[in-house]
Design a protein around this motif. Structure first.
Motif, PDB file in Angstrom:
ATOM      1  N   SER A 262       0.259  15.305   3.750  1.00 13.63           N
ATOM      2  CA  SER A 262       0.481  15.561   2.327  1.00 13.63           C
ATOM      3  C   SER A 262       0.605  17.072   2.073  1.00 13.63           C
ATOM      4  CB  SER A 262      -0.597  14.902   1.463  1.00 13.63           C
ATOM      5  OG  SER A 262      -1.743  15.689   1.423  1.00 13.63           O
TER       6      SER A 262
ATOM      7  N   LYS B  97       4.073  18.047   2.918  1.00 18.29           N
ATOM      8  CA  LYS B  97       5.011  17.697   1.853  1.00 18.29           C
ATOM      9  C   LYS B  97       4.946  18.726   0.715  1.00 18.29           C
ATOM     10  CE  LYS B  97       6.471  13.609  -0.680  1.00 18.29           C
ATOM     11  NZ  LYS B  97       6.294  12.166  -0.831  1.00 18.29           N
ATOM     12  N   ASP B  98       3.726  19.096   0.345  1.00 14.09           N
ATOM     13  CA  ASP B  98       3.576  20.126  -0.693  1.00 14.09           C
ATOM     14  C   ASP B  98       4.241  21.427  -0.261  1.00 14.09           C
ATOM     15  OD1 ASP B  98       2.123  18.333  -2.129  1.00 14.09           O
ATOM     16  OD2 ASP B  98       0.157  19.196  -1.632  1.00 14.09           O
TER      17      ASP B  98
ATOM     18  N   ASP C 176      10.980  13.323   2.173  1.00 17.96           N
ATOM     19  CA  ASP C 176      10.110  12.540   3.061  1.00 17.96           C
ATOM     20  C   ASP C 176      10.519  12.678   4.522  1.00 17.96           C
ATOM     21  OD1 ASP C 176       8.220  11.574   1.277  1.00 17.96           O
ATOM     22  OD2 ASP C 176       9.602  10.024   0.554  1.00 17.96           O
TER      23      ASP C 176
ATOM     24  N   SER D 223       9.419  16.180   5.587  1.00 19.10           N
ATOM     25  CA  SER D 223       7.962  16.252   5.785  1.00 19.10           C
ATOM     26  C   SER D 223       7.573  15.552   7.082  1.00 19.10           C
ATOM     27  CB  SER D 223       7.211  15.595   4.633  1.00 19.10           C
ATOM     28  OG  SER D 223       7.704  16.034   3.410  1.00 19.10           O
TER      29      SER D 223
ATOM     30  N   HIS E 145       5.778  17.505  10.262  1.00 22.60           N
ATOM     31  CA  HIS E 145       4.356  17.255  10.496  1.00 22.60           C
ATOM     32  C   HIS E 145       3.968  17.696  11.902  1.00 22.60           C
ATOM     33  CE1 HIS E 145       0.722  14.344  10.343  1.00 22.60           C
ATOM     34  NE2 HIS E 145       0.398  15.578  10.051  1.00 22.60           N
TER      35      HIS E 145
ATOM     36  N   THR F  62       5.493   4.842   4.566  1.00 21.58           N
ATOM     37  CA  THR F  62       4.595   5.998   4.543  1.00 21.58           C
ATOM     38  C   THR F  62       3.276   5.795   5.275  1.00 21.58           C
ATOM     39  OG1 THR F  62       5.473   6.114   2.325  1.00 21.58           O
ATOM     40  CG2 THR F  62       4.067   7.943   3.050  1.00 21.58           C
TER      41      THR F  62
ATOM     42  N   LYS G 252       1.759   8.144   8.651  1.00 23.54           N
ATOM     43  CA  LYS G 252       0.515   8.884   8.755  1.00 23.54           C
ATOM     44  C   LYS G 252      -0.228   8.491  10.016  1.00 23.54           C
ATOM     45  CE  LYS G 252      -0.783  10.080   4.104  1.00 23.54           C
ATOM     46  NZ  LYS G 252      -1.728   9.836   3.046  1.00 23.54           N
TER      47      LYS G 252
END
Ligand code: ADP
Ligand code: MG
Length: 386
Positions: free
Chosen positions: A263, A266-267, A285, A288, A292, A377, A381
């Motif tokens: 998250s 993404k920010d 998405d 991100s 990651h 999603t 993760k």
């Protein structure tokens, strides 16, 4: 200790301040002694007063060999040999944008800031605010940035000690250079950042002059203990394992910086896209997901590269993203590739044919995974954090 009183206690205090080379504090303390002893010990008061008058501040402090004189407009300390400035200065307005911080970091830094802002309340309870902190974590996750932000929040300047400049100065002189810089920073409210302090530790293992390096560590050790409550001493390191355990223990606060979770990634992606979010937002998405595992500064660099290409009109955003995915997909395992393919199928208008071409995932597989419109999603993760 602690039993001294009266003149003995005052004498001990003078010695302590003098040994710490806190010349300004010695002056202030001496002035207080003059007032205190004027009635009971007039000879002593007169003598001290005379010393104070005959050694005015501007004449240079006799106790401090390497430091600049304590004037309001004190020049920054420089290395005698190279004339490099040992401290870099940053003065940022308090409305500076906050770094992206995890909840835990936000909380511990928030408390530090509150302590500093309400130090009078703490003092009323006999407490001092946090005076020293050590920032630990991998490169590019915001240690330097956060020190700068912290100073802006406290509305004081940030001084960054350039340890390379300190270390590159003649080895025999780095101790006095370091001291000069630390003394300078102690004299006014500020945040002093000893950035990448492992530079000292590293040199320690591969340099012949171990004695000198040990002395540098000792200089720092003393400072952490004696740092005045008017300032914050922050040390930062990417290599906690290289830090002397003795040094480690002395900091009031240990702040651990981690690689961003999905998250935060993404920010960060949205933030670094800035006004180009309008253009790239639909890929957020996928971007991100592919970012990651990387640091904030790597993400920033990559996004800026994309934005520059768009600004110059070299390629369309779709082409850029496609190229980007193609290079990144190579380092993913099969499940990772499927996840990217599914994201593309669900969130973009790319045909299954193109998606298959970009990701190397067969159209059958894409169809299978998107048929029941599964939300991807949560799986992302789980997979990436494993
Ligand atoms: N937590 C963060 N929030 C926002 N930007 C960040 C963050 N961490 C790093 N960056 C970006 O990366 C750059 C380098 O980060 P830096 O603070 O120098 O990392 P470190 O000192 O941990 O190696 C920053 O100037 C900023 O642009
Ligand atoms: Mg840094």
């Amino acid at each position: 200790m602690g039993e001294l009183s009266g003149i003995k206690a005052d004498l001990a205090q003078v010695v302590r301040l003098a040994l710490a080379e806190q010349t300004e504090d010695v002056r202030m303390f001496a002035a207080r002694l003059v007032r205190k002893y004027r009635g009971s010990e007039p000879d002593l008061a007169e003598q001290v007063d005379l010393f104070l008058r005959t050694k005015p501040r501007s004449a240079g402090a006799p106790l401090r060999k390497a430091a600049a004189p304590a004037l309001p407009q004190q020049p920054l300390p420089v290395d005698d040999e190279s004339r490099l400035s040992l401290l870099k200065v940053f003065k940022d307005p308090p409305h500076r944008e906050a770094p992206l911080l995890s909840a835990a970091l936000d909380e511990s830094l928030g408390q530090l800031i509150q302590e500093r802002k309400q130090s009078a309340r703490l003092a009323a309870q006999g407490l001092t605010p946090t005076r020293s902190a050590i920032f630990v974590g991998p490169p590019g996750v915001g240690k330097t940035l956060t020190a700068r932000w912290l100073a802006s929040q406290l509305e004081v300047p940030l001084y960054v000690l350039d340890l390379t400049a300190v270390m590159s100065s003649l080895l025999g002189k780095s101790g006095s250079n370091l001291r000069a810089a630390l003394d300078f920073a102690k004299r006014s409210p500020c945040v002093l950042l000893l950035d990448e302090i492992d530079a000292i530790a590293k040199r320690r293992s591969d340099d012949a002059d171990v004695g000198e390096l040990k002395r540098l560590v000792t200089v720092i050790l003393q400072e952490v203990d004696e740092w005045p409550a008017t300032g914050v001493l922050v040390a930062a390191t990417n290599h906690p394992e290289l830090i002397d355990p003795a040094l480690w223990r002395r900091f009031d606060l240990v702040v651990e910086f981690k690689m961003p979770d999905i998250s935060a990634v993404k920010d960060a992606t949205s933030r670094f896209l800035g006004p180009d979010y309008a253009l790239f937002g639909r890929w957020i998405d996928v971007l991100s997901f592919l970012f990651h595992g990387q640091s904030f500064s790597d993400i920033e660099r990559e996004i800026h590269r994309l934005r520059r290409a768009v600004a110059l009109g070299t390629a369309s955003d779709a082409d850029l993203i496609e190229d980007f995915i193609r290079t990144r997909i190579l380092s993913l395992d099969r499940q990772g590739r499927i996840d990217v393919a599914v994201l593309l199928a669900q969130q973009t208008r790319l045909s299954q044919h193109s998606i298959s071409d970009i990701t190397g995932v067969s159209r059958d597989t894409i169809r299978k995974y998107t048929a029941d419109n599964r939300i991807v999603t949560p799986r992302i993760k789980r997979k990436r954090e494993a």
